[in-house]
Design an enzyme around this catalytic site. Structure first.
Site, mmCIF file in Angstrom:
data_model
loop_
_atom_site.group_PDB
_atom_site.id
_atom_site.type_symbol
_atom_site.label_atom_id
_atom_site.label_comp_id
_atom_site.label_asym_id
_atom_site.label_seq_id
_atom_site.Cartn_x
_atom_site.Cartn_y
_atom_site.Cartn_z
ATOM 1 N N MET A 30 0.846 -1.192 0.000
ATOM 2 C CA MET A 30 0.000 0.000 0.000
ATOM 3 C C MET A 30 0.889 1.253 0.000
ATOM 4 O O MET A 30 0.466 2.330 0.399
ATOM 5 C CB MET A 30 -0.931 -0.007 1.214
ATOM 6 C CG MET A 30 -1.887 -1.211 1.163
ATOM 7 S SD MET A 30 -3.406 -0.992 2.077
ATOM 8 C CE MET A 30 -2.773 -0.800 3.718
ATOM 9 N N HIS A 37 9.649 -3.575 2.958
ATOM 10 C CA HIS A 37 9.154 -3.836 1.598
ATOM 11 C C HIS A 37 10.324 -4.125 0.655
ATOM 12 O O HIS A 37 10.263 -5.035 -0.177
ATOM 13 C CB HIS A 37 8.416 -2.610 1.048
ATOM 14 C CG HIS A 37 7.182 -2.235 1.797
ATOM 15 N ND1 HIS A 37 7.092 -1.101 2.561
ATOM 16 C CD2 HIS A 37 5.973 -2.852 1.902
ATOM 17 C CE1 HIS A 37 5.884 -1.012 3.082
ATOM 18 N NE2 HIS A 37 5.181 -2.070 2.721
ATOM 19 N N GLN A 61 -10.119 -2.525 3.069
ATOM 20 C CA GLN A 61 -9.556 -3.237 4.220
ATOM 21 C C GLN A 61 -9.409 -2.372 5.467
ATOM 22 O O GLN A 61 -8.892 -2.826 6.475
ATOM 23 C CB GLN A 61 -8.231 -3.900 3.854
ATOM 24 C CG GLN A 61 -7.069 -2.953 3.625
ATOM 25 C CD GLN A 61 -5.858 -3.702 3.100
ATOM 26 O OE1 GLN A 61 -5.819 -4.107 1.949
ATOM 27 N NE2 GLN A 61 -4.847 -3.905 3.929
ATOM 28 N N GLN A 150 6.319 -11.293 7.260
ATOM 29 C CA GLN A 150 5.770 -12.029 8.420
ATOM 30 C C GLN A 150 5.154 -11.110 9.473
ATOM 31 O O GLN A 150 4.527 -11.579 10.397
ATOM 32 C CB GLN A 150 6.871 -12.866 9.080
ATOM 33 C CG GLN A 150 7.167 -14.136 8.330
ATOM 34 C CD GLN A 150 8.417 -14.827 8.840
ATOM 35 O OE1 GLN A 150 9.083 -14.355 9.756
ATOM 36 N NE2 GLN A 150 8.757 -15.938 8.224
ATOM 37 N N GLN A 155 -2.418 -12.250 7.911
ATOM 38 C CA GLN A 155 -2.678 -11.962 6.497
ATOM 39 C C GLN A 155 -1.943 -12.976 5.618
ATOM 40 O O GLN A 155 -2.497 -13.509 4.653
ATOM 41 C CB GLN A 155 -2.214 -10.540 6.196
ATOM 42 C CG GLN A 155 -2.031 -10.216 4.733
ATOM 43 C CD GLN A 155 -1.700 -8.752 4.501
ATOM 44 O OE1 GLN A 155 -2.556 -7.911 4.606
ATOM 45 N NE2 GLN A 155 -0.453 -8.443 4.166
HETATM 46 O O1 PAF Z 1 0.045 -5.743 3.660
HETATM 47 C C1 PAF Z 1 -0.399 -4.849 2.921
HETATM 48 O O2 PAF Z 1 0.260 -3.850 2.637
HETATM 49 C C2 PAF Z 1 -1.795 -4.992 2.351
HETATM 50 O O3 PAF Z 1 -2.649 -5.600 3.249
HETATM 51 C C3 PAF Z 1 -1.835 -5.702 0.979
HETATM 52 C C4 PAF Z 1 -1.362 -7.136 1.064
HETATM 53 C C5 PAF Z 1 -0.979 -4.937 -0.013
HETATM 54 C C6 PAF Z 1 -3.278 -5.711 0.455
HETATM 55 O O4 PAF Z 1 -3.789 -4.430 0.306
#
Ligand code: PAF
Length: 280
Positions: A30, A37, A61, A150, A155
């Site tokens: 996001m 990341h 979400q 993790q 998720q």
């Molecule tokens: O972890 C995230 O940044 C979000 O939940 C994802 C997997 C990109 C889905 O919007």
């Protein structure tokens, strides 16, 4: 780096590469990118010919609209970081590409018991929103490998289960949490903490580590009480601190052995909700 704003253009580009036998690694995000990341991007680059990163702040979400409105948007800096990392493709869709015809209602997601425990219990609808967007992104990208951190462990398990049922050709890979030197898990939300809160926030990981070092049959409940008290005194509002099975997140009322356990926590500090976890 190739930047695509429309799903059809990206799919066309990737299909050509797939026909040539290229493996595609995918890191959905996001935005507000950080070293966590980038570690996923680098892992993907080392294992795939093409790495795709997506940046899309998914309204579905966010169970709390204030959290959605405050979500940091740093696209220019993100692009620079991705270019520097060697990422080949960025997917930067608008809402219409992900939810065509303004259809931003989530499909009922067959998530099962993982939907309503831990994060799910405190963030109703959150995982249905994650499931819907990741399903849509996977349909567009059709990667060989999907990389997830993790830190969002619940998720990761939900998406892994989805891929096993719906995307049998996608291998879901989890990657360790990247931390500050203080132990604080990297998160886009850390940008909303002031200097004092950042310092305090590292106490979360210290508590998890303390429990991991001291847990033994019979003392889990007292350790849990003691660490919640300590964190509360430091200014946290702890939502949950649980010991769970790392394969299905069923909550363990007692501690038996370290093999299958994960300690998992969510807590508020200074108006920001943080999560963290540690394998035993
Ligand atoms: O972890 C995230 O940044 C979000 O939940 C994802 C997997 C990109 C889905 O919007």
């Amino acid at each position: 780096m190739n930047i695509f704003k429309h799903a059809d253009d990206l799919s066309g580009f990737l299909k050509e590469r797939q026909k040539q036998g290229f493996s595609i690694g995918f890191v959905p995000t996001m935005g507000a990118l950080h070293r966590g990341h980038i570690s996923l991007i680098k892992e993907s680059i080392s294992k795939n010919q093409i790495t795709v990163c997506s940046i899309f702040v998914n309204p579905l979400q966010f169970n709390d609209t204030r959290d959605y409105e405050k979500y940091p948007i740093t696209t220019e800096a993100d692009i620079l970081m991705l270019e520097e990392s060697g990422c080949q493709v960025l997917f930067l869709p608008g809402i219409n590409d992900i939810y065509p015809n303004k259809n931003i209602h989530q499909k009922p997601a067959p998530i099962g018991q993982l939907e309503n425990v831990l994060e799910g219990a405190f963030r109703p609808g959150h995982f249905a929103g994650v499931y819907t967007v990741v399903y849509r992104l996977l349909k567009i990208v059709m990667p060989s490998n999907l990389y997830l951190g993790q830190k969002d462990y619940q998720q990761y398990l939900i998406i892994k289960n989805m891929a096993e049922r719906k995307f049998k050709n996608v291998c879901v890979i989890d990657y360790p949490i990247i931390r500050e030197e203080s132990g604080l898990a990297l998160s886009s939300r850390n940008r909303r903490l002031n200097k004092t809160e950042i310092k305090t926030a590292s106490e979360l990981y210290k508590s998890l580590k303390y429990i991991k070092q001291h847990i033994s049959p019979g003392n889990w409940h007292s350790l849990k009480r003691e660490q919640i008290k300590k964190l509360t005194e430091k200014g946290f509002k702890v939502e949950y601190l649980e010991l769970a099975d790392k394969y299905n997140l069923s909550i363990s009322p007692i501690f038996k052995n370290k093999k299958k356990g994960v300690l998992i926590i969510a807590a508020w500090i200074g108006g920001v909700r943080l999560i963290d976890n540690i394998f035993l």
